[in-house]
Design a protein around this motif. Structure first.
Motif, PDB file in Angstrom:
ATOM      1  N   GLU A  18       0.816  -1.220   0.000  1.00  0.00           N
ATOM      2  CA  GLU A  18       0.000   0.000   0.000  1.00  0.00           C
ATOM      3  C   GLU A  18       0.847   1.267   0.000  1.00  0.00           C
ATOM      4  OE1 GLU A  18      -3.709  -2.183   2.291  1.00  0.00           O
ATOM      5  OE2 GLU A  18      -3.217  -0.120   2.740  1.00  0.00           O
ATOM      6  N   LYS A  37      -5.676  -4.052  -5.380  1.00  0.00           N
ATOM      7  CA  LYS A  37      -5.896  -5.344  -4.713  1.00  0.00           C
ATOM      8  C   LYS A  37      -6.698  -6.286  -5.612  1.00  0.00           C
ATOM      9  CE  LYS A  37      -6.113  -3.766   0.109  1.00  0.00           C
ATOM     10  NZ  LYS A  37      -7.043  -3.576   1.247  1.00  0.00           N
ATOM     11  N   ASP A  57     -10.692  -1.330   0.267  1.00  0.00           N
ATOM     12  CA  ASP A  57      -9.693  -0.741   1.160  1.00  0.00           C
ATOM     13  C   ASP A  57     -10.323   0.422   1.907  1.00  0.00           C
ATOM     14  OD1 ASP A  57      -6.558  -0.816   1.665  1.00  0.00           O
ATOM     15  OD2 ASP A  57      -7.224   1.262   1.742  1.00  0.00           O
ATOM     16  N   SER A  58      -9.964   0.543   3.188  1.00  0.00           N
ATOM     17  CA  SER A  58     -10.582   1.580   4.024  1.00  0.00           C
ATOM     18  C   SER A  58      -9.533   2.539   4.567  1.00  0.00           C
ATOM     19  CB  SER A  58     -11.303   0.925   5.211  1.00  0.00           C
ATOM     20  OG  SER A  58     -12.276   0.020   4.764  1.00  0.00           O
ATOM     21  N   LYS A  69      -4.016   2.286   9.312  1.00  0.00           N
ATOM     22  CA  LYS A  69      -3.837   1.614  10.598  1.00  0.00           C
ATOM     23  C   LYS A  69      -2.804   2.382  11.430  1.00  0.00           C
ATOM     24  CE  LYS A  69      -4.456  -2.955   8.493  1.00  0.00           C
ATOM     25  NZ  LYS A  69      -4.570  -2.462   7.087  1.00  0.00           N
ATOM     26  N   VAL A 135      -6.586  -1.773  12.433  1.00  0.00           N
ATOM     27  CA  VAL A 135      -7.704  -1.374  11.557  1.00  0.00           C
ATOM     28  C   VAL A 135      -7.587   0.102  11.207  1.00  0.00           C
ATOM     29  CG1 VAL A 135      -9.344  -3.145  12.323  1.00  0.00           C
ATOM     30  CG2 VAL A 135      -9.176  -0.981  13.583  1.00  0.00           C
ATOM     31  N   ALA A 136      -8.019   0.421   9.977  1.00  0.00           N
ATOM     32  CA  ALA A 136      -7.953   1.814   9.529  1.00  0.00           C
ATOM     33  C   ALA A 136      -8.750   2.692  10.481  1.00  0.00           C
ATOM     34  CB  ALA A 136      -8.523   1.927   8.118  1.00  0.00           C
ATOM     35  N   THR A 140     -12.938  -0.133  15.537  1.00  0.00           N
ATOM     36  CA  THR A 140     -13.931  -0.962  14.844  1.00  0.00           C
ATOM     37  C   THR A 140     -15.305  -0.459  15.291  1.00  0.00           C
ATOM     38  OG1 THR A 140     -14.227  -2.564  16.627  1.00  0.00           O
ATOM     39  CG2 THR A 140     -12.426  -2.985  15.047  1.00  0.00           C
ATOM     40  N   ILE A 141     -16.315  -0.844  14.572  1.00  0.00           N
ATOM     41  CA  ILE A 141     -17.669  -0.398  14.946  1.00  0.00           C
ATOM     42  C   ILE A 141     -18.467  -1.527  15.587  1.00  0.00           C
ATOM     43  CG2 ILE A 141     -18.726  -0.970  12.713  1.00  0.00           C
ATOM     44  CD1 ILE A 141     -20.326   1.644  12.976  1.00  0.00           C
ATOM     45  N   ASP A 142     -18.050  -2.776  15.360  1.00  0.00           N
ATOM     46  CA  ASP A 142     -18.800  -3.924  15.901  1.00  0.00           C
ATOM     47  C   ASP A 142     -17.923  -4.767  16.822  1.00  0.00           C
ATOM     48  OD1 ASP A 142     -18.355  -6.249  13.149  1.00  0.00           O
ATOM     49  OD2 ASP A 142     -17.098  -4.668  13.985  1.00  0.00           O
ATOM     50  N   ILE A 160     -17.102  -1.310   8.547  1.00  0.00           N
ATOM     51  CA  ILE A 160     -16.494  -2.626   8.815  1.00  0.00           C
ATOM     52  C   ILE A 160     -15.510  -2.981   7.706  1.00  0.00           C
ATOM     53  CG2 ILE A 160     -16.978  -5.101   8.982  1.00  0.00           C
ATOM     54  CD1 ILE A 160     -19.631  -4.318  10.356  1.00  0.00           C
TER      55      ILE A 160
END
Ligand SMILES: Nc1nc2c(ncn2[C@@H]2O[C@H](COP(=O)(O)OP(=O)(O)OP(=O)(O)O)[C@@H](O)[C@H]2O)c(=O)[nH]1
Length: 186
Positions: A18, A37, A57-58, A69, A135-136, A140-142, A160
């Motif tokens: 990346e 990707k 990609d986030s 990240k 994680v970007a 995380t949300i969950d 996510i």
């Protein structure tokens, strides 16, 4: 997420470096990475009929920066100290390729994320859990991070890492529908 939505997938890690992509716009960056990707994985596959490759990609756009990240605890603490009580926009680039037809379709999903006003102790504990490092946007949300997201404006799946309604739109440009991809039950 896709399996729960009735769609069987074969997850492949693209191995794309990346760091080679430089972009000043969050949407352009995550879309270029999603494109690279998808194309990297597509190049390893035989063009069998009906094979679709989706690359995602986030990145988080926050306070004029593009954040991936954090990788280290020090960086995660710095980010959360800046982010708490504020909002950012989680961008996820999606690039879909149909190996049979060569068709390609892509779109960036954007979700506004409103962060809770974490205490120093909460930031310390969340970073110590290790979850934010990989994680970007450092959340995380969950997962454990769910307690630290007050509300969102937009698609939760996009945060996510994959927006199902966005995928539906990409499929429709190929003349495909989500129900056509549902696994045969029974
Ligand atoms: N369940 C869950 N997984 C997440 C969340 N955020 C990120 N991930 C996953 O963690 C992994 C890395 O996340 P990100 O860095 O946000 O995504 P990415 O930029 O596609 O990651 P790379 O593929 O490593 O570049 C991906 O597999 C994501 O699906 C989240 O809020 N919930």
């Amino acid at each position: 997420m896709l399996h729960a939505a009735g769609i069987d997938v074969d997850v492949r890690v693209s191995g794309v470096d990346e760091s080679i992509v430089k972009a000043t716009d969050a949407g352009e960056l995550c879309l270029e990475l999603a494109r690279l990707k998808a194309r990297a994985v597509a190049a390893t596959l035989p063009a069998e009929p009906g094979v679709l490759v989706l690359g995602c990609d986030s990145v988080l756009a926050f306070d004029g920066q593009i954040l991936g990240k954090p990788h280290t605890a020090v960086e995660a603490v710095r980010r959360w100290t800046a982010m708490r009580g504020k909002q950012g926009v989680l961008h996820t680039g999606h690039h879909l390729t149909d190996l049979t037809t060569g068709k390609q379709a892509e779109e960036v999903g954007r979700t506004v994320v409103h962060f809770a006003d974490l205490t120093d102790q909460e930031i310390e504990a969340y970073v110590a859990s290790g979850e934010p490092l990989h994680v970007a946007g450092a959340f995380t949300i969950d997962g454990k991070g769910g307690a630290f997201v007050e509300r969102i404006e937009g698609d939760a799946g996009n945060v996510i890492g994959l927006s199902l309604p966005l995928l539906r739109r990409l499929l429709m440009t190929f003349g495909l529908t989500v129900p056509q991809l549902w696994r045969r039950e029974g």
